[in-house]
Design a protein around this motif. Structure first.
Motif, PDB file in Angstrom:
ATOM      1  N   ILE A 128       0.801  -1.221   0.000  1.00 26.94           N
ATOM      2  CA  ILE A 128       0.000   0.000   0.000  1.00 26.94           C
ATOM      3  C   ILE A 128       0.839   1.280   0.000  1.00 26.94           C
ATOM      4  N   PHE A 129       1.883   1.368   0.801  1.00 26.27           N
ATOM      5  CA  PHE A 129       2.629   2.624   0.901  1.00 26.27           C
ATOM      6  C   PHE A 129       3.592   2.806  -0.268  1.00 26.27           C
ATOM      7  N   ASN A 130       4.123   1.721  -0.818  1.00 20.41           N
ATOM      8  CA  ASN A 130       4.897   1.833  -2.058  1.00 20.41           C
ATOM      9  C   ASN A 130       4.005   2.329  -3.186  1.00 20.41           C
ATOM     10  N   SER A 131       2.756   1.880  -3.201  1.00 26.29           N
ATOM     11  CA  SER A 131       1.814   2.313  -4.231  1.00 26.29           C
ATOM     12  C   SER A 131       1.390   3.763  -4.023  1.00 26.29           C
ATOM     13  N   MET A 132       1.162   4.151  -2.789  1.00 23.63           N
ATOM     14  CA  MET A 132       0.680   5.499  -2.495  1.00 23.63           C
ATOM     15  C   MET A 132       1.760   6.569  -2.631  1.00 23.63           C
ATOM     16  N   PHE A 133       2.959   6.274  -2.119  1.00 24.06           N
ATOM     17  CA  PHE A 133       3.996   7.303  -2.005  1.00 24.06           C
ATOM     18  C   PHE A 133       5.206   7.065  -2.901  1.00 24.06           C
ATOM     19  N   GLY A 134       5.175   6.023  -3.695  1.00 23.26           N
ATOM     20  CA  GLY A 134       6.286   5.732  -4.593  1.00 23.26           C
ATOM     21  C   GLY A 134       7.212   4.676  -4.019  1.00 23.26           C
ATOM     22  N   GLY A 135       7.757   3.920  -4.913  1.00 26.35           N
ATOM     23  CA  GLY A 135       8.663   2.845  -4.512  1.00 26.35           C
ATOM     24  C   GLY A 135       8.658   1.727  -5.540  1.00 26.35           C
ATOM     25  N   TYR A 136       7.674   1.767  -6.447  1.00 27.27           N
ATOM     26  CA  TYR A 136       7.562   0.718  -7.455  1.00 27.27           C
ATOM     27  C   TYR A 136       8.033   1.133  -8.843  1.00 27.27           C
ATOM     28  N   GLU A 137       8.462   2.372  -9.013  1.00 24.89           N
ATOM     29  CA  GLU A 137       8.809   2.856 -10.353  1.00 24.89           C
ATOM     30  C   GLU A 137       9.899   1.991 -10.996  1.00 24.89           C
ATOM     31  N   GLN A 138      11.023   1.834 -10.312  1.00 21.65           N
ATOM     32  CA  GLN A 138      12.134   1.048 -10.868  1.00 21.65           C
ATOM     33  C   GLN A 138      11.775  -0.429 -10.952  1.00 21.65           C
ATOM     34  N   TYR A 139      11.037  -0.922  -9.966  1.00 25.10           N
ATOM     35  CA  TYR A 139      10.642  -2.329  -9.955  1.00 25.10           C
ATOM     36  C   TYR A 139       9.736  -2.651 -11.142  1.00 25.10           C
ATOM     37  N   ASN A 140       8.772  -1.771 -11.429  1.00 24.39           N
ATOM     38  CA  ASN A 140       7.869  -2.001 -12.556  1.00 24.39           C
ATOM     39  C   ASN A 140       8.617  -1.971 -13.887  1.00 24.39           C
ATOM     40  N   LYS A 141       9.589  -1.072 -14.027  1.00 25.62           N
ATOM     41  CA  LYS A 141      10.419  -1.046 -15.245  1.00 25.62           C
ATOM     42  C   LYS A 141      11.204  -2.350 -15.381  1.00 25.62           C
ATOM     43  N   PHE A 142      11.768  -2.808 -14.271  1.00 24.53           N
ATOM     44  CA  PHE A 142      12.538  -4.050 -14.249  1.00 24.53           C
ATOM     45  C   PHE A 142      11.665  -5.240 -14.645  1.00 24.53           C
ATOM     46  N   LYS A 143      10.465  -5.322 -14.067  1.00 22.72           N
ATOM     47  CA  LYS A 143       9.555  -6.433 -14.383  1.00 22.72           C
ATOM     48  C   LYS A 143       9.114  -6.368 -15.840  1.00 22.72           C
ATOM     49  N   GLY A 144       8.839  -5.169 -16.344  1.00 22.59           N
ATOM     50  CA  GLY A 144       8.452  -5.012 -17.743  1.00 22.59           C
ATOM     51  C   GLY A 144       9.553  -5.466 -18.689  1.00 22.59           C
ATOM     52  N   LYS A 145      10.772  -5.122 -18.364  1.00 17.75           N
ATOM     53  CA  LYS A 145      11.922  -5.536 -19.178  1.00 17.75           C
ATOM     54  C   LYS A 145      12.089  -7.057 -19.138  1.00 17.75           C
ATOM     55  N   GLN A 146      11.891  -7.643 -17.965  1.00 13.24           N
ATOM     56  CA  GLN A 146      11.985  -9.114 -17.841  1.00 13.24           C
ATOM     57  C   GLN A 146      10.917  -9.791 -18.684  1.00 13.24           C
ATOM     58  N   GLU A 147       9.712  -9.277 -18.657  1.00 14.04           N
ATOM     59  CA  GLU A 147       8.608  -9.879 -19.405  1.00 14.04           C
ATOM     60  C   GLU A 147       8.842  -9.795 -20.911  1.00 14.04           C
TER      61      GLU A 147
END
Length: 150
Positions: A128-147
């Protein structure tokens, strides 16, 4: 009481953990924990004392003092926190882990990313707090690149 204690602890941990990464004067203490690039159960407890007080003990103490849970709830909170910490640092994401069964739970892969890249995913076991205040930006890019590579 248990849910309130867990959510307040998660918020406190997110804030202090993010501060440990954002401020170089604090990161010098937190980097001891990041000496492990791959998660192991030893890494879960490998902390500088200052890091432990600020980002581990502080949020837990804050949650306990604010909520003032019953002793049996405090025991459950302690078990949940210890299990979640070990689950994050096993080095393997068990699909049957009870931690993953709850809504808004964060995955072990997120903490693996955090240790391997030393960025993002600042929460423990709630997203919840990573989603609300940031923390997933780099992780989402990483997962997208992996996919895309698959």
């Amino acid at each position: 009481d248990l849910v309130a204690t867990i959510v307040l602890h998660e918020f406190g941990f997110y804030i202090t953990h993010r501060m440990m990464h954002d401020y170089p004067k604090l990161y010098k203490y937190h980097k001891v924990h990041h000496e492990y690039k791959m998660n192991t159960t030893l890494a879960s407890q490998h902390n500088h004392p200052v890091d432990f007080i600020l980002s581990i003990g502080g949020p837990a103490l804050l949650a306990i003092l604010v909520v003032q849970p019953h002793s049996s709830t405090l025991f459950q909170f302690t078990l949940c926190t210890l299990y979640g910490n070990l689950d994050n640092h096993f080095g393997y994401a068990f699909p049957w882990s009870p931690v993953c069964w709850f809504p808004l739970s964060a995955s072990t892969e997120e903490h693996e990313f955090h240790h391997s890249k030393n960025m993002g995913c600042f929460g423990t076991k709630l997203s919840i707090f990573n989603s609300m205040f940031g923390g997933y930006e780099q992780y989402n890019k990483f997962k997208g690149k992996q996919e895309k590579e698959i």
